[in-house]
Scaffold this motif. Structure first.
Motif, PDB file in Angstrom:
ATOM      1  N   ALA A 139      -2.582   7.342 -16.436  1.00 27.77           N
ATOM      2  CA  ALA A 139      -1.313   7.354 -16.868  1.00 27.77           C
ATOM      3  C   ALA A 139      -0.228   7.710 -15.499  1.00 27.77           C
ATOM      4  N   THR A 140      -1.035   8.137 -14.567  1.00 34.46           N
ATOM      5  CA  THR A 140      -0.338   8.695 -13.411  1.00 34.46           C
ATOM      6  C   THR A 140      -0.705   7.955 -12.066  1.00 34.46           C
ATOM      7  N   ALA A 141      -1.619   7.003 -12.269  1.00 32.67           N
ATOM      8  CA  ALA A 141      -1.882   6.165 -10.913  1.00 32.67           C
ATOM      9  C   ALA A 141      -1.868   4.482 -11.314  1.00 32.67           C
ATOM     10  N   VAL A 142      -1.643   3.604 -10.405  1.00 30.92           N
ATOM     11  CA  VAL A 142      -1.619   2.328 -10.531  1.00 30.92           C
ATOM     12  C   VAL A 142      -3.267   2.024 -10.189  1.00 30.92           C
ATOM     13  N   ASP A 143      -3.803   2.501  -9.249  1.00 27.80           N
ATOM     14  CA  ASP A 143      -5.046   2.051  -8.851  1.00 27.80           C
ATOM     15  C   ASP A 143      -6.167   2.981  -9.295  1.00 27.80           C
ATOM     16  N   PHE A 144      -7.023   2.198 -10.196  1.00 28.49           N
ATOM     17  CA  PHE A 144      -7.911   2.867 -10.908  1.00 28.49           C
ATOM     18  C   PHE A 144      -9.345   2.666 -10.331  1.00 28.49           C
ATOM     19  N   SER A 145      -9.168   2.341  -9.122  1.00 26.99           N
ATOM     20  CA  SER A 145     -10.624   2.058  -8.339  1.00 26.99           C
ATOM     21  C   SER A 145     -11.570   3.424  -8.244  1.00 26.99           C
ATOM     22  N   PRO A 146     -10.738   4.646  -7.923  1.00 23.24           N
ATOM     23  CA  PRO A 146     -11.453   5.948  -7.827  1.00 23.24           C
ATOM     24  C   PRO A 146     -12.521   6.377  -9.050  1.00 23.24           C
ATOM     25  N   LEU A 147     -11.845   5.642 -10.229  1.00 22.46           N
ATOM     26  CA  LEU A 147     -12.781   5.975 -11.457  1.00 22.46           C
ATOM     27  C   LEU A 147     -12.990   4.508 -12.005  1.00 22.46           C
ATOM     28  N   ALA A 148     -13.685   3.721 -11.057  1.00 22.53           N
ATOM     29  CA  ALA A 148     -13.983   2.368 -11.424  1.00 22.53           C
ATOM     30  C   ALA A 148     -14.788   2.189 -12.767  1.00 22.53           C
ATOM     31  N   ALA A 149     -15.883   3.064 -12.516  1.00 24.39           N
ATOM     32  CA  ALA A 149     -16.893   3.062 -13.596  1.00 24.39           C
ATOM     33  C   ALA A 149     -16.393   3.039 -15.076  1.00 24.39           C
ATOM     34  N   VAL A 150     -15.699   4.227 -14.952  1.00 22.34           N
ATOM     35  CA  VAL A 150     -14.753   4.710 -16.318  1.00 22.34           C
ATOM     36  C   VAL A 150     -13.759   3.611 -16.712  1.00 22.34           C
ATOM     37  N   ALA A 151     -13.246   2.955 -15.784  1.00 23.60           N
ATOM     38  CA  ALA A 151     -12.248   2.001 -16.151  1.00 23.60           C
ATOM     39  C   ALA A 151     -12.804   0.654 -16.678  1.00 23.60           C
ATOM     40  N   GLU A 152     -14.192   0.274 -16.309  1.00 16.95           N
ATOM     41  CA  GLU A 152     -14.887  -0.794 -16.607  1.00 16.95           C
ATOM     42  C   GLU A 152     -15.197  -0.454 -18.132  1.00 16.95           C
ATOM     43  N   ARG A 153     -15.730   0.482 -18.304  1.00 10.16           N
ATOM     44  CA  ARG A 153     -16.081   1.062 -19.898  1.00 10.16           C
ATOM     45  C   ARG A 153     -14.881   0.627 -20.526  1.00 10.16           C
ATOM     46  N   LYS A 154     -13.714   1.189 -20.389  1.00 12.45           N
ATOM     47  CA  LYS A 154     -12.750   1.142 -21.112  1.00 12.45           C
ATOM     48  C   LYS A 154     -12.121  -0.291 -21.070  1.00 12.45           C
ATOM     49  N   VAL A 155     -12.212  -0.907 -20.435  1.00 11.61           N
ATOM     50  CA  VAL A 155     -12.165  -2.559 -20.320  1.00 11.61           C
ATOM     51  C   VAL A 155     -12.918  -3.204 -21.351  1.00 11.61           C
ATOM     52  N   ALA A 156     -14.244  -2.890 -21.317  1.00 10.00           N
ATOM     53  CA  ALA A 156     -15.288  -3.547 -22.065  1.00 10.00           C
ATOM     54  C   ALA A 156     -14.689  -3.050 -23.483  1.00 10.00           C
ATOM     55  N   GLU A 157     -14.575  -1.893 -23.731  1.00  7.84           N
ATOM     56  CA  GLU A 157     -14.064  -1.464 -25.160  1.00  7.84           C
ATOM     57  C   GLU A 157     -12.901  -2.098 -25.572  1.00  7.84           C
ATOM     58  N   LEU A 158     -11.762  -2.312 -24.833  1.00  5.28           N
ATOM     59  CA  LEU A 158     -10.565  -2.943 -25.340  1.00  5.28           C
ATOM     60  C   LEU A 158     -10.841  -4.658 -25.451  1.00  5.28           C
ATOM     61  N   ALA A 159     -11.794  -5.005 -24.585  1.00  5.60           N
ATOM     62  CA  ALA A 159     -12.317  -6.535 -24.720  1.00  5.60           C
ATOM     63  C   ALA A 159     -12.699  -6.578 -26.189  1.00  5.60           C
ATOM     64  N   GLU A 160     -13.647  -5.767 -26.545  1.00  6.46           N
ATOM     65  CA  GLU A 160     -14.295  -5.708 -27.838  1.00  6.46           C
ATOM     66  C   GLU A 160     -13.263  -5.635 -29.032  1.00  6.46           C
ATOM     67  N   GLU A 161     -12.571  -4.832 -28.783  1.00  9.36           N
ATOM     68  CA  GLU A 161     -11.384  -4.641 -29.710  1.00  9.36           C
ATOM     69  C   GLU A 161     -10.489  -5.817 -29.946  1.00  9.36           C
ATOM     70  N   GLY A 162     -10.131  -6.463 -28.790  1.00 10.57           N
ATOM     71  CA  GLY A 162      -9.459  -7.812 -28.711  1.00 10.57           C
ATOM     72  C   GLY A 162     -10.238  -9.113 -29.511  1.00 10.57           C
ATOM     73  N   ARG A 163     -11.474  -8.908 -29.371  1.00 13.62           N
ATOM     74  CA  ARG A 163     -12.632  -9.878 -30.040  1.00 13.62           C
ATOM     75  C   ARG A 163     -12.446  -9.808 -31.536  1.00 13.62           C
ATOM     76  N   TYR A 164     -12.587  -8.427 -31.851  1.00 12.60           N
ATOM     77  CA  TYR A 164     -12.600  -7.950 -33.251  1.00 12.60           C
ATOM     78  C   TYR A 164     -11.325  -8.288 -33.919  1.00 12.60           C
TER      79      TYR A 164
END
Length: 422
Positions: free
Chosen positions: A111-136
């Motif tokens: 919520a406080t940064a534009v660049d999520f690259s420093p937390l890329a591994a976490v961001a990828e897990r979040k994106v995978a979760e959100l994509a699964e929610e979108g498919r559901y």
């Protein structure tokens, strides 16, 4: 005797259709080449509400369906249930992504940064979760039902996944988070599964805008910045203002009286209206909350207030109001229930060429970054809003591992483009 085929010589002496390149009332400029028209849509999906029942149809304008029929079906899910799922999906994005808070010493990193690259591994897990929610969501929306629904589901799924990047219009009675929905992709990349990453998307459903007099392209666009003074120094907000000052004829409004005075005028001839302000739902002493934005003062500007100030000009042939509107305020891209009057839809009803806004509470740093990127492209006059929104989804994903551009939705405007006179 056998007839030998031969090519016929045809001389076209008249061209009454003008090759379908001119808008109504557009004058013929002699040797000037006709303006390039918008590309045709690749897919139109309609969603109609009849009580609590939902009826869907889908067709590709350039493709003949079997026996010339449109693919259509009644959904098994009810309208209230689908709206509940839409609200849940938006809440998941807000709570699981924007509200992610693993470390009390570094609160809310997404919520406080534009660049999520420093937390890329976490961001990828979040994106995978959100994509699964979108498919559901998409699977639940078209689940069950009879044979016609099964055939519709198969047709729509195949079209969304097997035909590359499409230009899609969702003509819907319900405002749904279409870019945030996802399909099952053919590669292990959840980013590419989101509809807003795969395709150019708009939602329509508003009434036809009023017919307005034609206008000649300008050498310099006319824009406005409608803002809250408290937000002018956040992130790239100062750069957004400078961008508008340097590349357009800019009007700045920080008081609601000035905005309402402009809306009351018959001619409000702006190419872009940019709102950098707060958005919220207000009760107004009724069971139904109303979506409203607020500038520096405390007046809530909702759909009814905007309509009240422009209603008298709807039938005037000389009235002008056709801006592309960037509503960069929290919640302005969505409605909480079917009965809510959507501010963006009201602006389109009154003549706006398109409205772009977020569907969730967007962090201010990202909102300012997104506005700069969008306006920097749009003010060139080279790209449509549909092209820009899709490319920004891909750019923020690639450069910053940030999926928040998917939360922005177009209400009409997939073909909106700034026509400039070089």
């Amino acid at each position: 005797m056998i007839d030998v085929p031969r090519e016929l010589q045809v001389l076209v002496r008249q061209n009454p259709s003008a090759d379908y390149t001119r808008l109504p009332h557009q004058p013929d400029h002699g040797d000037v080449s006709p303006a390039k028209g918008p590309a045709p849509l690749d897919l139109i999906v309609t969603l109609r509400r009849h009580g609590d029942e939902l009826h869907a149809s889908a067709f590709r304008p350039a493709e003949r369906t079997p026996r010339g029929r449109v693919n259509r079906a009644q959904l098994a899910i009810s309208a209230p249930k689908l709206l509940h799922l839409a609200a849940r999906l938006r809440s998941v994005w807000r709570d699981r992504l924007v509200g992610y808070d693993p470390d009390p010493y570094d609160p809310y990193p997404f919520a406080t940064a534009v660049d999520f690259s420093p937390l890329a591994a976490v961001a990828e897990r979040k994106v995978a979760e959100l994509a699964e929610e979108g498919r559901y969501f998409l699977e639940t929306m078209f689940a069950g039902g009879d044979r016609s629904l099964a055939l519709f589901r198969e047709y729509l799924t195949d079209t969304l996944t097997d035909h590359g990047s499409l230009r899609i219009s969702f003509d819907s009675d319900l405002h749904l988070p279409w870019p945030m929905l996802a399909v099952e992709g053919d590669q292990p990349d959840p980013w590419a599964d989101f509809l807003g990453h795969r395709h150019q998307i708009e939602q329509t459903g508003a009434a036809y805008p009023p017919i307005q007099p034609p206008t000649a392209p300008r050498a310099k666009p006319v824009t406005s910045l409608n803002t809250d003074d408290q937000l002018t120094a956040i992130g790239r907000a100062p750069e957004v203002r400078k961008l508008l000052e340097d590349r357009s004829q800019l009007t700045v409004r920080t008081d609601s009286d000035l905005l309402l005075e402009s809306l009351s005028a018959a001619v409000l001839d702006e190419d872009v209206m940019y709102f950098w302000c707060h958005g919220q739902f207000v009760a107004n002493d009724s069971p139904y909350e109303q979506l409203a934005v607020r500038l520096s003062d405390d007046r809530h500007i909702d759909a009814e207030l905007v309509r009240r100030h422009r209603r008298r000009h709807l039938d005037r042939p000389d009235a002008v109001f056709r801006p592309f509107v960037l509503l960069n305020a929290c919640h302005t891209g969505q409605s909480a229930a079917a009965e809510l009057d959507h501010l963006g839809r009201a602006l389109v009803d009154l003549g706006a060429d398109g409205v772009l806004g977020p569907q969730i509470q967007i962090p201010q740093e990202f909102a300012a970054e997104y506005a700069f990127a969008f306006l920097d492209h749009y003010l060139t006059g080279e790209f449509t809003a549909g092209e820009i929104t899709q490319q920004l989804v891909r750019w923020f994903a690639r450069e910053y591992r940030n999926p928040l551009a998917l939360a922005y939705s177009l209400h009409c405007g997939i073909d909106s483009i700034l026509e400039l006179n070089p």
